[in-house]
Design an enzyme around this catalytic site. Sequence first.
Site, PDB file in Angstrom:
ATOM      1  N   THR A  54     -38.029  14.706 -13.471  1.00  0.00           N
ATOM      2  CA  THR A  54     -37.479  16.125 -13.246  1.00  0.00           C
ATOM      3  C   THR A  54     -36.381  16.109 -14.500  1.00  0.00           C
ATOM      4  O   THR A  54     -35.688  17.020 -14.692  1.00  0.00           O
ATOM      5  CB  THR A  54     -36.613  16.011 -12.015  1.00  0.00           C
ATOM      6  N   TRP A  72     -31.399  20.328 -16.157  1.00  0.00           N
ATOM      7  CA  TRP A  72     -32.497  20.746 -16.560  1.00  0.00           C
ATOM      8  C   TRP A  72     -33.363  21.859 -16.047  1.00  0.00           C
ATOM      9  O   TRP A  72     -33.782  22.808 -16.634  1.00  0.00           O
ATOM     10  CB  TRP A  72     -33.714  19.471 -16.679  1.00  0.00           C
ATOM     11  N   HIS A 115     -33.256  17.549  -8.059  1.00  0.00           N
ATOM     12  CA  HIS A 115     -34.851  16.810  -7.786  1.00  0.00           C
ATOM     13  C   HIS A 115     -35.632  17.326  -6.786  1.00  0.00           C
ATOM     14  O   HIS A 115     -36.649  17.435  -6.906  1.00  0.00           O
ATOM     15  CB  HIS A 115     -34.368  15.560  -7.525  1.00  0.00           C
ATOM     16  N   ASP A 137     -40.545  10.887  -7.352  1.00  0.00           N
ATOM     17  CA  ASP A 137     -39.481  11.309  -8.005  1.00  0.00           C
ATOM     18  C   ASP A 137     -39.207   9.902  -8.815  1.00  0.00           C
ATOM     19  O   ASP A 137     -38.969   8.826  -8.203  1.00  0.00           O
ATOM     20  CB  ASP A 137     -38.376  11.760  -7.447  1.00  0.00           C
ATOM     21  N   ALA A 193     -24.130  12.870 -16.433  1.00  0.00           N
ATOM     22  CA  ALA A 193     -25.569  12.712 -16.461  1.00  0.00           C
ATOM     23  C   ALA A 193     -26.479  13.242 -17.476  1.00  0.00           C
ATOM     24  O   ALA A 193     -25.926  13.380 -18.849  1.00  0.00           O
ATOM     25  CB  ALA A 193     -26.072  12.738 -15.031  1.00  0.00           C
ATOM     26  N   ASP A 194     -27.658  13.691 -16.784  1.00  0.00           N
ATOM     27  CA  ASP A 194     -28.588  14.017 -18.154  1.00  0.00           C
ATOM     28  C   ASP A 194     -27.874  15.401 -18.756  1.00  0.00           C
ATOM     29  O   ASP A 194     -28.314  15.963 -19.557  1.00  0.00           O
ATOM     30  CB  ASP A 194     -29.888  14.320 -17.491  1.00  0.00           C
ATOM     31  N   GLN A 195     -26.920  16.258 -18.089  1.00  0.00           N
ATOM     32  CA  GLN A 195     -26.339  17.443 -18.597  1.00  0.00           C
ATOM     33  C   GLN A 195     -25.837  17.175 -20.063  1.00  0.00           C
ATOM     34  O   GLN A 195     -26.080  18.306 -20.707  1.00  0.00           O
ATOM     35  CB  GLN A 195     -25.367  17.886 -17.596  1.00  0.00           C
ATOM     36  N   SER A 218     -31.884  24.374 -14.390  1.00  0.00           N
ATOM     37  CA  SER A 218     -30.916  25.920 -14.849  1.00  0.00           C
ATOM     38  C   SER A 218     -31.342  25.915 -16.352  1.00  0.00           C
ATOM     39  O   SER A 218     -31.294  27.130 -16.476  1.00  0.00           O
ATOM     40  CB  SER A 218     -29.589  25.314 -14.445  1.00  0.00           C
ATOM     41  N   HIS A 225     -23.758  24.210 -16.000  1.00  0.00           N
ATOM     42  CA  HIS A 225     -23.577  22.858 -16.349  1.00  0.00           C
ATOM     43  C   HIS A 225     -24.831  22.198 -17.087  1.00  0.00           C
ATOM     44  O   HIS A 225     -24.810  20.979 -17.406  1.00  0.00           O
ATOM     45  CB  HIS A 225     -23.286  22.193 -15.110  1.00  0.00           C
ATOM     46  N   GLU A 233     -34.672  27.765 -16.449  1.00  0.00           N
ATOM     47  CA  GLU A 233     -34.672  28.987 -15.820  1.00  0.00           C
ATOM     48  C   GLU A 233     -34.017  29.905 -16.582  1.00  0.00           C
ATOM     49  O   GLU A 233     -34.476  31.337 -16.702  1.00  0.00           O
ATOM     50  CB  GLU A 233     -34.157  28.565 -14.275  1.00  0.00           C
TER      51      GLU A 233
END
Length: 419
Positions: free
Chosen positions: A119, A293, A19, A97, A313-315, A295, A290, A298
């Site tokens: 994020t 967002w 974040h 955030d 989580a969001d992964q 990674s 993992h 990118e």
Amino acid sequence: MEVERKQSVVLVPYLLQGHLTPMLQLGSILHSQGFSVIVAHTQYNSPNYSNHPQFIFHSMDDGLKGFGMSFPSAPLRNYLVRMMEEEGDQLACIIYDNVMFFVDDVATQLKLPSIVLRTFSAACMNSMVTIFQQPEKYFPFEDSQLLDPLPELHPLRFKDVPIHVINNTNNDIGSSVATIWNTMQDLENSMLLRLQKHYKVPFFPIGPFSKMVPLASSTNKPPNSVLYVSLGSLVRIDEKELIETAWGLANSEQHVLVGYSTWLCPWLSIEMGTTKQVLAHPAIAGFFTHCDWNSTLESICEEVPMICRPILADQLVNARCPTQIYKVGFELEVMERTVIENIIRKLMLSEEGKDVKKRVVDMKQNIVAGMQIDGTSHTNLKDLVDFISALTSRLPPPTPVVGVIMSSNHTSSKCIRES
């Protein structure tokens, strides 16, 4: 070129690195557009001031001892009161955030316009909003349903529900006047359109933030020969998965670069550059990730296909995007050495791996186009600058009008268009 300083913006990041990094990147973007940037941050995991000499930093006495979200609002409120007395109308707004949802209450008390930074991916946010609207459709569910598709949320399955995020993140934007996204309109247009209809405030998808500062790293390996492995700095995996992963990497007989991670060596500290620096190197052929967002963006921006091992989580939601929608990676769901070995070989050596590489190269070109003059991200950034410049800190935030996504000073309907 010397940029004339405009108004000041106050940024309030959340303390986790996934974040904090995009918030600081956003600060650099806004600073390049002429804004003075003030970062009000927690003492725990505070940013490195020397990396951002152009910012003003204010460390607040938060009393935090870990990664909790209980944050006392008084230090922030007292600081903002002093800032408003000193800056006057030059203090345009506060950008926070979305996890730090208490900031909106402080901003409302002070009649200071606030803007939310998301994020997370729009895909993750859309899944959360959809589930919150009719939770009885999704909960509770049985183990036998784990691989069943989630209603209205293709290609997500019940096992992909971001439970950790849903339990810990406030979805409401309160009185905030806009939302900034670290994503691209070209990448998540349909999700952004759905969310904008729900929230009814201007959206500014100006990402990927990381592409504003291209970086490089060095190694002596041949081009497209190295698999970069990084599962982040927070997550710890159990001993069995660690052993199976290690054997899978070894048995694949590929060059492997393992990033510093607490799950691997909690006692080890390696200065090997940022994830972006590593991914930008021509030797990197794949990314074992993992799927947070940052990674994910990118990896796409550096034309690196992925092996996706989401953990929490969001992964879980993010991993479905590169594997099922964009088709620029493979998802790893069985943590067994032979499976890991085979998926690495598929990415690095097979024709299917070459096809994935070609698709991620094509995606990167679309992203680059969106960041050029008249591209979507470039245009949305200009709209955001105009929007913030028109804000007046001494006036209450404007009340959004249902069905109309614009203010008298800014036609934000340009920000998200049907394509």
